[in-house]
Write an enzyme that holds these catalytic residues in place. Structure first.
Site, short mmCIF file in Angstrom:
data_model
loop_
_atom_site.label_atom_id
_atom_site.label_comp_id
_atom_site.label_asym_id
_atom_site.label_seq_id
_atom_site.Cartn_x
_atom_site.Cartn_y
_atom_site.Cartn_z
CG LEU A 20 1.17 -7.40 -1.60
CD1 LEU A 20 0.23 -6.93 -0.50
CD2 LEU A 20 2.42 -8.06 -1.02
CG ASP A 71 -0.69 -4.71 -4.77
OD1 ASP A 71 -1.09 -5.42 -5.71
OD2 ASP A 71 0.04 -5.14 -3.87
CD GLU A 101 -13.88 -2.16 -3.97
OE1 GLU A 101 -15.06 -2.02 -4.25
OE2 GLU A 101 -13.31 -3.28 -3.99
CG ASP A 102 -8.09 -2.93 -1.69
OD1 ASP A 102 -9.18 -3.37 -1.27
OD2 ASP A 102 -7.35 -3.55 -2.47
NE ARG A 151 -3.53 -7.96 2.43
CZ ARG A 151 -3.45 -7.68 1.14
NH1 ARG A 151 -4.08 -6.64 0.65
NH2 ARG A 151 -2.74 -8.45 0.33
CG HIS A 162 -10.01 -7.70 0.03
ND1 HIS A 162 -9.28 -7.36 -1.10
CD2 HIS A 162 -9.33 -7.16 1.08
CE1 HIS A 162 -8.22 -6.66 -0.74
NE2 HIS A 162 -8.22 -6.53 0.56
CB CYS A 220 -9.95 -4.37 -6.59
SG CYS A 220 -10.36 -6.01 -6.12
N1 GLY Z 1 -2.63 -7.54 -5.08
C1 GLY Z 1 -3.70 -7.05 -4.33
C2 GLY Z 1 -3.46 -7.15 -2.88
O1 GLY Z 1 -2.92 -8.14 -2.47
O2 GLY Z 1 -3.77 -6.29 -2.10
#
Ligand code: GLY
Length: 256
Positions: free
Chosen positions: A18, A60, A65-66, A131, A164, A251
């Site tokens: 993304l 991604d 980290e996400d 998100r 974020h 990230c």
């Molecule tokens: N490309 C990182 C994200 O959109 O989550």
């Protein structure tokens, strides 16, 4: 003090992730080189780095980290808010089990991206964003409270400039936050000393304190100079290929 980091090398389809960036796509070989340099910097900061293999089903997933939030005595598996990233969490459970006995998970309909979570010693700022929804944020707050942490929600849904929360704020010690101007007046940050990032340098608000050092993206002299003047030991890193995919320094690793 952090002792460990978990990273995931970018896959060769990393450019399929993304991105809001409209320029040339990232160069894979450059990205690998930048990732290697990032890992080497973490090691110079004293961390043992666990390098996970690329996950080609999830372009991604290098933004590792996400997929989790790590506290002193527990890990919380996130529930990424972008459909294409939902199953990235399957690749982090086993690595985390080696280090954490207590593992919680954010449950549907809650969503949560780790990039929205900014730890400031015993307090966590939890971004509510495109998100991370309120349900996910509140689940996380409850898990963190069990581990002795306080938390506060920071609603960034109206902000177009960041994906974020941590794209716009970083904690560099227990009282100092690096913060982009657009977030500086937020009530939630009152009581902290704010190190303001000029609008032209917003990308550098995503810097990372790692033990005695602060990782900072290259090319941001004003905030770099200010942090150096305050006595922080800077480690400048080029992450231009990850920036093209809306990613930043924080990230690229889970640190604990
Ligand atoms: N490309 C990182 C994200 O959109 O989550």
């Amino acid at each position: 003090m952090f002792k460990h980091a978990i990273v995931r090398r970018p896959g060769k389809n990393f450019a399929d992730g993304l991105a809001s960036f409209k320029g040339a796509p990232p160069d894979y070989e450059n990205a690998l080189g930048q990732h290697d340099a990032y890992c080497a910097a973490l090691e110079r900061c004293g961390l043992a780095v666990v390098r996970l293999e690329p996950d080609l089903e999830h372009p991604d997933s290098t933004f590792v980290e996400d997929v989790a939030v790590l506290a002193q005595n527990s890990a919380i598996i996130a529930r990424p808010g972008a459909r294409s990233r939902e199953r990235e969490v399957d690749g982090i459970r086993e690595p985390l089990k080696k280090f954490f006995q207590t593992i919680h998970e954010i449950e549907a309909p809650g969503t949560l991206d780790g990039g929205d979570i900014c730890e400031a010693e015993k307090h966590f700022f939890i971004g509510v964003s495109r998100r991370t929804n309120e349900g996910g944020a509140k689940q996380l707050a409850a898990f963190l409270a069990r581990d002795g942490y306080t938390s506060s929600l920071v609603d960034i849904r109206a902000m177009k400039s960041i994906l974020h929360l941590k794209s716009g704020v970083a904690c560099v010690d227990d009282r100092q936050l690096v913060v982009m101007e657009e977030l500086a007046a937020r009530e939630e940050f009152r009581g902290y000393e704010l190190i303001r990032v000029a609008p032209g340098e917003n990308y550098a608000a995503n810097c990372v304190r790692v033990n005695e050092h602060v990782l900072i993206p290259v090319g941001f002299p004003a905030i770099g100079g200010e942090l150096a003047r305050r006595g922080f030991r800077l480690v400048p890193l080029d992450v231009s290929e990850f920036r093209k995919m809306d990613g930043g320094l924080s990230c690229l690793s889970l640190r604990f």
